[in-house]
Write an enzyme that holds these catalytic residues in place. Structure first.
Site, mmCIF file in Angstrom:
data_model
loop_
_atom_site.group_PDB
_atom_site.id
_atom_site.type_symbol
_atom_site.label_atom_id
_atom_site.label_comp_id
_atom_site.label_asym_id
_atom_site.label_seq_id
_atom_site.Cartn_x
_atom_site.Cartn_y
_atom_site.Cartn_z
ATOM 1 N N GLU A 141 3.596 -5.153 1.597
ATOM 2 C CA GLU A 141 4.560 -4.874 0.983
ATOM 3 C C GLU A 141 5.076 -5.754 -0.077
ATOM 4 O O GLU A 141 5.643 -5.109 -1.103
ATOM 5 C CB GLU A 141 5.625 -4.542 2.230
ATOM 6 C CG GLU A 141 5.531 -3.472 3.190
ATOM 7 C CD GLU A 141 5.275 -2.294 2.513
ATOM 8 O OE1 GLU A 141 6.365 -1.811 1.862
ATOM 9 O OE2 GLU A 141 4.216 -1.313 2.803
ATOM 10 N N HIS A 198 0.182 0.445 -3.699
ATOM 11 C CA HIS A 198 -0.857 0.615 -2.393
ATOM 12 C C HIS A 198 -2.083 1.090 -3.017
ATOM 13 O O HIS A 198 -3.254 0.777 -2.488
ATOM 14 C CB HIS A 198 -0.430 1.542 -1.396
ATOM 15 C CG HIS A 198 0.873 0.640 -0.407
ATOM 16 N ND1 HIS A 198 0.715 -0.193 0.027
ATOM 17 C CD2 HIS A 198 1.976 1.314 -0.178
ATOM 18 C CE1 HIS A 198 1.712 -0.643 0.770
ATOM 19 N NE2 HIS A 198 2.477 0.381 0.478
ATOM 20 N N HIS A 242 6.218 1.411 -5.912
ATOM 21 C CA HIS A 242 5.811 0.632 -4.760
ATOM 22 C C HIS A 242 4.597 1.424 -4.271
ATOM 23 O O HIS A 242 3.804 0.656 -3.683
ATOM 24 C CB HIS A 242 7.015 0.435 -4.063
ATOM 25 C CG HIS A 242 6.693 0.003 -2.556
ATOM 26 N ND1 HIS A 242 6.987 -1.339 -2.544
ATOM 27 C CD2 HIS A 242 6.153 0.393 -1.538
ATOM 28 C CE1 HIS A 242 6.667 -1.676 -1.062
ATOM 29 N NE2 HIS A 242 6.230 -0.413 -0.583
ATOM 30 N N GLU A 243 4.815 2.627 -4.016
ATOM 31 C CA GLU A 243 3.645 3.398 -3.263
ATOM 32 C C GLU A 243 2.263 3.509 -4.044
ATOM 33 O O GLU A 243 1.420 3.202 -3.653
ATOM 34 C CB GLU A 243 4.151 4.971 -2.932
ATOM 35 C CG GLU A 243 5.507 4.970 -2.122
ATOM 36 C CD GLU A 243 5.272 4.285 -0.700
ATOM 37 O OE1 GLU A 243 3.851 4.364 -0.203
ATOM 38 O OE2 GLU A 243 6.083 3.695 -0.123
#
Length: 288
Positions: free
Chosen positions: A177, A133, A129-130
């Site tokens: 997100e 970004h 998930h990070e």
């Protein structure tokens, strides 16, 4: 690699959420915001937090927490992304976040409480998930959001910046997100893993893990849609997310449940994308 598909040549727009695209366009219309963050705020903030984590966290490597390091490397291989730095920080609040600016080496931070709460596969999904970004060039606005939410009391003028945060920036963060949850799914390649970690963020603890039911949580996420069947329900949902930096977990689980059943997701994980299109940026970081 446990039989996972390597998404060689993956491009951000192949999995970016439509709301992320829309919100990013809206942010870019704010005059001077990009320049302010990149030239004035980000260099100081990133240096400050990098030194802080170097001094007060454990830096993950092949010699330090090697299993976690291997999980990071595998996630980067799947997403076709260079490996950033990863830190584990002692903190009782389950959380993870990313600091990155174009041309500088980014770093990801995971709190110990999150590691204690999740399985290794779920922890890897958080890392992915990070990484989402970084893959999607969220660096400029994400740095501003992290600066305000994490550093309001640590930097000069921090409280003033926090008070001046526009709803439009928070709206962008929430939309971003959704995209990064998709990155988590692309690495996990199992929607139940992503749903499980969201369930634990919603109401989990190490003592309750054995009693949690992923299927029941997915049903709960699907039922959330019924709240928007009328104008009042939709207004209540909007009020619930106002001011938050993340969408509510059940809404994120619902979005992942939908995308996991889509042709777009199936095409990505069941076929090889085109060869990588574009050169490396400064420092060898790709797609951000």
């Amino acid at each position: 690699m446990t039989g996972k598909t390597l998404l060689v040549g993956l491009r951000a727009d192949q999995f970016r959420h439509p709301l992320d695209l829309e919100a990013t366009r809206a942010l870019k219309q704010l005059p001077g915001l990009d320049v302010m963050v990149r030239m004035a705020l980000a260099p100081l903030a990133e240096r400050f937090f990098h030194l802080d984590h170097l001094a007060s966290s454990v830096q993950v490597s092949d010699r330090q927490l090697p299993d976690l390091h291997q999980s990071l490397v595998e996630a980067c291989q799947i997403l076709d992304l260079d490996v950033p730095q990863l830190y584990v920080r002692q903190n009782p609040v389950p959380n993870a976040y990313t600091f990155a600016m174009r041309g500088e080496q980014p770093f990801i931070v995971i709190h110990t409480a999150l590691v204690e709460l999740l399985t290794p596969a779920e922890t890897q999904a958080v890392i992915a998930h990070e990484l989402g970004h970084l893959k999607c060039e969220h660096s400029v606005y994400l740095t501003l959001a992290n600066l305000i939410t994490l550093a309001a009391g640590s930097l000069p003028l921090g409280e003033v910046l926090a008070q001046g945060l526009q709803n439009q920036l928070l709206e962008w963060v929430r939309c971003a997100e959704f995209t990064c949850d998709r990155a988590a799914l692309l690495v996990a390649q199992d929607p139940r893993i992503v749903a499980s970690l969201l369930m634990k963020l919603c109401g989990g603890s190490p003592s309750l893990v054995s009693q949690l039911n992923v299927d029941a949580f997915i049903d709960q996420a699907r039922a959330y849609d019924t709240l928007s069947a009328d104008a009042l329900g939709d207004a209540l949902k909007q009020a619930r997310t106002q001011g938050l930096t993340h969408p509510v977990p059940v809404l994120r689980a619902r979005e992942i449940d939908r995308w996991a059943s889509s042709q777009d997701y199936f095409a990505l994980v069941k076929s090889q994308p085109d060869r990588y299109n574009g050169g490396s940026s400064k420092g060898g970081w790709r797609n951000w």
